[in-house]
Design an enzyme around this catalytic site. Structure first.
Site, PDB file in Angstrom:
ATOM      1  N   GLU A  35       0.819  -1.208   0.000  1.00  0.00           N
ATOM      2  CA  GLU A  35       0.000   0.000   0.000  1.00  0.00           C
ATOM      3  C   GLU A  35       0.856   1.262   0.000  1.00  0.00           C
ATOM      4  O   GLU A  35       0.541   2.238  -0.684  1.00  0.00           O
ATOM      5  CB  GLU A  35      -0.934   0.006   1.214  1.00  0.00           C
ATOM      6  CG  GLU A  35      -2.032  -1.037   1.164  1.00  0.00           C
ATOM      7  CD  GLU A  35      -3.007  -0.818   0.023  1.00  0.00           C
ATOM      8  OE1 GLU A  35      -3.240   0.353  -0.358  1.00  0.00           O
ATOM      9  OE2 GLU A  35      -3.536  -1.818  -0.496  1.00  0.00           O
ATOM     10  N   CYS A 189     -12.076   2.116 -15.684  1.00  0.00           N
ATOM     11  CA  CYS A 189     -12.498   3.490 -15.397  1.00  0.00           C
ATOM     12  C   CYS A 189     -11.262   4.374 -15.229  1.00  0.00           C
ATOM     13  O   CYS A 189     -11.021   4.974 -14.177  1.00  0.00           O
ATOM     14  CB  CYS A 189     -13.369   3.514 -14.138  1.00  0.00           C
ATOM     15  SG  CYS A 189     -14.310   5.029 -13.905  1.00  0.00           S
ATOM     16  N   CYS A 196     -15.786   2.517 -21.234  1.00  0.00           N
ATOM     17  CA  CYS A 196     -17.164   2.350 -20.751  1.00  0.00           C
ATOM     18  C   CYS A 196     -17.853   1.126 -21.353  1.00  0.00           C
ATOM     19  O   CYS A 196     -18.694   0.492 -20.698  1.00  0.00           O
ATOM     20  CB  CYS A 196     -17.974   3.611 -21.048  1.00  0.00           C
ATOM     21  SG  CYS A 196     -17.381   5.071 -20.156  1.00  0.00           S
ATOM     22  N   CYS A 205     -24.281   3.491 -14.296  1.00  0.00           N
ATOM     23  CA  CYS A 205     -23.371   4.633 -14.130  1.00  0.00           C
ATOM     24  C   CYS A 205     -24.063   5.929 -14.550  1.00  0.00           C
ATOM     25  O   CYS A 205     -24.469   6.090 -15.709  1.00  0.00           O
ATOM     26  CB  CYS A 205     -22.101   4.429 -14.939  1.00  0.00           C
ATOM     27  SG  CYS A 205     -20.939   5.814 -14.822  1.00  0.00           S
TER      28      CYS A 205
END
Length: 371
Positions: A35, A189, A196, A205
């Site tokens: 992370e 995205c 899309c 969406c």
């Protein structure tokens, strides 16, 4: 609020990046390290660093006790070096205050240097199966588009709205959901030209329905395009050793080893502003005399300028660095080395030893070409 969890999880089961190395473990140290490395850095760039770092420093204790030079050398080239310094301080705090285990509450986890709310949540969800919502750049973008949020994404009010959405939409199986929303943001995205037609959220969406997929998230703040100019001095002794300085812990290259930096002065005695790079970084008699004077006054070195590399550019998040390297030889080796060895911030290194240190990317490129 448009629910997205079911569609995301179904898509992730077939399309997610399950093979990523940090997704093969529930060890909190390995998950936390991933992370930290993934903050503002692409997955493909992180992979080799993550593997090498874990091999060299496989535990909280190993990182806490490691020399800072080793930590920064392992991080060298990954950028954003404050992450590496904070990572070691976090490991030391985990060992000192939390018995060598990542804290099991978000409040406690956020006390670790370099650990914010989203990073803490990601580790808690993956290591301890807690229902914690994340809001990294990928997740934020998916939420903004799926819910058609038209406000400034960096404003306090919008961030509060996004956190409320993230918490409401995150299911009990937060670990898998968090990975799914990250992957959707990274693979489908995307910041520019989202795919899309391949998105599992297309039917629900709101941005897609309103034709706003390309316009959201809004970009309301101009990117800072400041420029800086600097010469790096590659000073070599008669044995081919190069002189490097260890930079202070603060700053963009904090704790790294670097070639000395030189800023030319104008007629007023002030540094020349970086307004016309070709002129600012141009060679000439005045420049060479200033460099000789700088080396004598700063380090006690009697030097000869041997040549200049071509101008180069290195792009940071908030500015562009234009630089040239000046090759310099010593004229009085023995006297100079004795003086330079007393400079607390600097040392002489052979070519291989220099490249083994934690170096900024531009300096590593300069030295690699010379070795």
């Amino acid at each position: 609020m448009i629910p997205i969890a079911d569609s995301l999880l179904a898509w992730y089961a077939d399309n997610g990046r399950h093979e990523l190395p940090w997704r093969q473990t529930q060890d909190s140290y390995a998950l936390w390290l991933a992370e930290i490395m993934l903050q503002q850095t692409q997955v493909e760039s992180v992979k080799p660093y993550y593997t090498r770092f874990l091999q060299a420093l496989p535990s909280w204790e190993a990182l806490a006790r490691a020399p800072q030079d080793q930590v920064l050398a392992l991080w060298s080239g990954l950028g954003y070096y404050a992450r590496a310094r904070n990572a070691q301080r976090a490991a030391q705090k985990v060992c000192a205050d939390f018995a060598g285990q990542f804290p099991d509450t978000r409040e406690a986890a956020e006390t670790l240097p370099g650990v914010g709310r989203s990073t803490a949540a990601a580790v808690l969800a993956s290591a301890y199966d807690q229902q914690e919502a994340i809001l990294d750049a990928n997740a934020r973008r998916v939420l903004i588009r799926s819910q058609a949020i038209r406000s400034d994404p960096k404003s306090t009010r919008t961030l509060q709205q996004l956190w409320e959405l993230a918490e409401a939409l995150t299911p009990t199986a937060a670990h898998t959901y968090n990975q799914a929303i990250q992957d959707l943001g990274a693979m489908i995205c995307t910041p520019r030209h989202p795919r899309c037609d391949a998105c599992p959220l297309q039917r629900s969406c709101m941005a897609y329905a309103e034709g706003l997929s390309e316009q959201l998230p809004l970009s309301l703040r101009k990117r800072d395009t400041r420029e800086r100019c600097v010469f790096f001095l590659q000073i070599e002794d008669g044995d081919g050793r190069v002189f490097l300085e260890k930079r202070p812990d603060s700053g963009i290259w904090g704790g790294l080893w670097c070639l000395p930096q030189f800023h030319p002065q104008g007629l007023s005695g002030q540094p020349v502003p970086c307004t016309a790079q070709q002129n600012t970084l141009a060679d000439g008699v005045v420049l060479r005399e200033q460099v000789r004077h700088f080396c004598a006054m700063q380090y006690g070195l009697v030097v000869e300028v041997q040549g200049l590399m071509a101008m180069q550019k290195h792009v940071f998040t908030h500015f562009q660095l234009h630089f040239r390297c000046i090759h310099i030889g010593l004229q009085e080796d023995l006297q100079a080395i004795k003086v330079a060895d007393r400079v607390l911030s600097g040392r002489w290194f052979g070519p291989e030893a220099a490249l083994a240190k934690g170096l900024p990317t531009p300096i590593r490129k300069i030295l690699s070409r010379s070795s």
